[in-house]
Design a protein around this motif. Structure first.
Motif, PDB file in Angstrom:
ATOM      1  N   ASP A 106      14.320  19.970   1.024  1.00  0.00           N
ATOM      2  CA  ASP A 106      12.956  18.993   0.277  1.00  0.00           C
ATOM      3  C   ASP A 106      12.732  17.069   0.634  1.00  0.00           C
ATOM      4  N   LEU A 107      13.447  16.253   1.532  1.00  0.00           N
ATOM      5  CA  LEU A 107      13.604  15.224   1.534  1.00  0.00           C
ATOM      6  C   LEU A 107      13.034  15.488   2.777  1.00  0.00           C
ATOM      7  N   PHE A 108      13.258  16.016   3.508  1.00  0.00           N
ATOM      8  CA  PHE A 108      12.492  16.536   4.926  1.00  0.00           C
ATOM      9  C   PHE A 108      11.301  16.792   4.549  1.00  0.00           C
ATOM     10  N   GLN A 109      10.721  17.347   3.291  1.00  0.00           N
ATOM     11  CA  GLN A 109       9.498  17.670   3.349  1.00  0.00           C
ATOM     12  C   GLN A 109       8.447  16.700   2.410  1.00  0.00           C
ATOM     13  N   LEU A 110       9.099  16.380   2.179  1.00  0.00           N
ATOM     14  CA  LEU A 110       9.232  14.371   1.323  1.00  0.00           C
ATOM     15  C   LEU A 110       8.583  13.704   1.778  1.00  0.00           C
ATOM     16  N   THR A 111       9.202  13.284   3.104  1.00  0.00           N
ATOM     17  CA  THR A 111       8.997  12.460   4.294  1.00  0.00           C
ATOM     18  C   THR A 111       8.516  12.876   5.176  1.00  0.00           C
ATOM     19  N   LEU A 112       7.790  13.479   5.574  1.00  0.00           N
ATOM     20  CA  LEU A 112       7.100  13.862   6.260  1.00  0.00           C
ATOM     21  C   LEU A 112       5.482  13.932   5.451  1.00  0.00           C
ATOM     22  N   TYR A 113       5.504  14.122   4.425  1.00  0.00           N
ATOM     23  CA  TYR A 113       3.961  13.961   3.687  1.00  0.00           C
ATOM     24  C   TYR A 113       3.671  12.154   3.375  1.00  0.00           C
ATOM     25  N   THR A 114       4.558  11.492   3.322  1.00  0.00           N
ATOM     26  CA  THR A 114       5.283  10.134   2.949  1.00  0.00           C
ATOM     27  C   THR A 114       4.371   9.570   4.548  1.00  0.00           C
ATOM     28  N   LEU A 115       5.092   9.862   5.544  1.00  0.00           N
ATOM     29  CA  LEU A 115       4.420   9.938   6.313  1.00  0.00           C
ATOM     30  C   LEU A 115       3.161   9.564   7.039  1.00  0.00           C
ATOM     31  N   HIS A 116       2.519  11.199   6.421  1.00  0.00           N
ATOM     32  CA  HIS A 116       1.031  10.913   6.787  1.00  0.00           C
ATOM     33  C   HIS A 116       0.073  10.225   5.979  1.00  0.00           C
ATOM     34  N   GLU A 117       0.888   9.831   4.543  1.00  0.00           N
ATOM     35  CA  GLU A 117      -0.260   8.899   3.319  1.00  0.00           C
ATOM     36  C   GLU A 117       0.091   7.730   4.274  1.00  0.00           C
ATOM     37  N   LEU A 118       0.498   7.436   5.482  1.00  0.00           N
ATOM     38  CA  LEU A 118       0.892   6.072   5.722  1.00  0.00           C
ATOM     39  C   LEU A 118      -0.281   5.415   6.879  1.00  0.00           C
ATOM     40  N   THR A 119      -0.336   7.139   6.918  1.00  0.00           N
ATOM     41  CA  THR A 119      -1.454   7.142   8.545  1.00  0.00           C
ATOM     42  C   THR A 119      -2.873   7.351   7.766  1.00  0.00           C
ATOM     43  N   LYS A 120      -2.736   7.239   6.593  1.00  0.00           N
ATOM     44  CA  LYS A 120      -4.707   6.652   5.964  1.00  0.00           C
ATOM     45  C   LYS A 120      -4.659   5.249   5.906  1.00  0.00           C
ATOM     46  N   SER A 121      -6.386   5.587   5.706  1.00  0.00           N
ATOM     47  CA  SER A 121      -7.209   4.119   5.940  1.00  0.00           C
ATOM     48  C   SER A 121      -6.482   3.257   4.543  1.00  0.00           C
ATOM     49  N   ASN A 122      -6.204   1.574   4.470  1.00  0.00           N
ATOM     50  CA  ASN A 122      -5.929   1.173   3.239  1.00  0.00           C
ATOM     51  C   ASN A 122      -4.759   1.391   2.443  1.00  0.00           C
ATOM     52  N   PRO A 123      -3.399   2.510   3.305  1.00  0.00           N
ATOM     53  CA  PRO A 123      -2.709   2.630   2.122  1.00  0.00           C
ATOM     54  C   PRO A 123      -2.075   1.902   0.825  1.00  0.00           C
ATOM     55  N   SER A 124      -1.788   2.225  -0.450  1.00  0.00           N
ATOM     56  CA  SER A 124      -1.411   1.372  -1.110  1.00  0.00           C
ATOM     57  C   SER A 124       0.352   1.839  -0.908  1.00  0.00           C
TER      58      SER A 124
END
Ligand SMILES: [Zn+2]
Length: 247
Positions: A106-124
Motif C-alpha cells: 500500500d505504501l509502495f503504491q502511494l509513493t508511486l502515485y505521489t512521485l508521479h504527482e510531483l512530476t506535474k507542472s506547478n505541483p502544490s
C-alpha cells in the motif's frame, strides 16, 4: 531474482563503489551493491527516484545488482529545487519507515502515485506532503479515527457545518471528552476522510481554501511527528528554502 523497486538512497563508498537502497514491492527495504567493476553501466540507472525492475542476486546476506530495467526515472522532479527537496524528503521518510522483509504494498503504491504527482507542472508541494504523510499513516497502521471518540467511543455522527470538533494527536483522532489544540471544521474533517479513504487515482485531485489547509497541515504534521518520532534534515532544508523564497 527480480524485484520491482524505487531507489530511495544512493551511496558512493571508497573509490566509486556504489550502494543503492531500494524500497521494493516484494522484499521491503534492501541494500544492493553495484560494484566498481560493473559500475559504469549502472551509473545512470542507479540514481535516486528510479523506479524499475531490478535483477539481483543474493550472496550470503548481501544483494548484488545484475541488471536494471527502468520503468520511469521521474526526471521532471529534478527540474525544480523545491520539488526535488520534497521528493527527497519522501525518500528520507521511506528510509525510516520501511524495513527489510516487510512487504508494504500500500505504501509502495502511494509513493508511486505521489512521485508521479510531483512530476506535474506547478505541483502544490505543501499539500502533497500533507496528503502523503496522512495517507502513509494509514499504510503504517496509525490511521486517525474520524468516526468515534477515541476516549469514550461515542460516534461523531452527522457532521454539522456550524460546529467545530476536537482532534487529539496523542489519542489518535476525534475526541468529544477533552479539548485539544486541534479544533477542526467540517471541511477539514471531510478532507481528512477523503485523504484516508480515496482511491489513489483521486487522492490528489482537490484544492483547499487556505484556512482549511492550515488546519489540516497543523494536525497532520504534528500527528506524523508524534508517530514517526524522527526529525528529518530534508524538512529543515525545505523550511530554509521556503523562508528565502518567501513561500
Ligand atoms: Zn468522548
Amino acid at each position: 531474482m527480480t524485484v520491482k523497486g524505487i531507489i530511495i538512497k544512493e551511496n558512493i563508498v571508497g573509490e566509486g563503489d556504489k550502494y543503492i537502497t531500494l524500497f521494493t514491492h516484494e522484499l521491503g527495504q534492501i541494500q544492493i551493491s553495484a560494484l566498481k567493476s560493473t559500475n559504469y553501466k549502472f551509473c545512470s540507472v542507479t540514481q535516486l527516484f528510479v523506479y524499475g525492475i531490478f535483477e539481483i542476486s543474493k550472496i550470503y546476506s548481501r544483494y548484488k545488482l545484475i541488471n536494471v530495467e527502468i520503468i520511469t526515472t521521474f526526471y521532471k522532479i529534478r527540474e525544480d529545487i523545491l520539488t526535488l527537496s520534497y521528493a527527497m524528503y519522501i525518500m528520507d521518510f521511506l528510509l525510516e519507515v520501511t524495513k527489510e522483509s516487510l512487504r508494504q504494498s500500500d505504501l509502495f503504491q502511494l509513493t508511486l502515485y505521489t512521485l508521479h504527482e510531483l512530476t506535474k507542472s506547478n505541483p502544490s508541494l505543501k499539500l502533497i506532503r500533507c496528503i502523503y504523510e496522512l495517507r502513509a499513516m494509514r499504510c503504517l497502521g496509525f490511521m486517525p479515527n474520524t468516526q468515534d471518540c477515541t476516549q469514550c467511543g461515542n460516534a461523531i455522527g452527522e457532521l454539522d457545518m456550524t460546529k467545530k470538533y476536537y482532534f487529539s494527536v496523542a489519542d489518535g483522532g476525534y475526541t468529544c471528552c477533552s479539548s485539544s489544540k486541534h479544533r477542526l471544521r467540517y471541511d477539514t474533517i471531510h478532507t481528512i476522510r477523503h485523504i484516508l479513504n480515496s482511491d489513489y487515482n483521486h487522492l490528489y485531485k482537490f484544492e483547499l481554501l487556505p484556512e482549511i489547509y492550515n488546519e489540516l497541515a497543523s494536525f497532520v504534521i504534528q500527528y506524523t511527528v508524534y508517530h514517526i518520532e524522527k526529525s528529518f534534515r530534508t524538512l529543515s532544508f525545505i523550511r530554509e528554502i521556503e523562508r528565502i523564497l518567501l513561500i
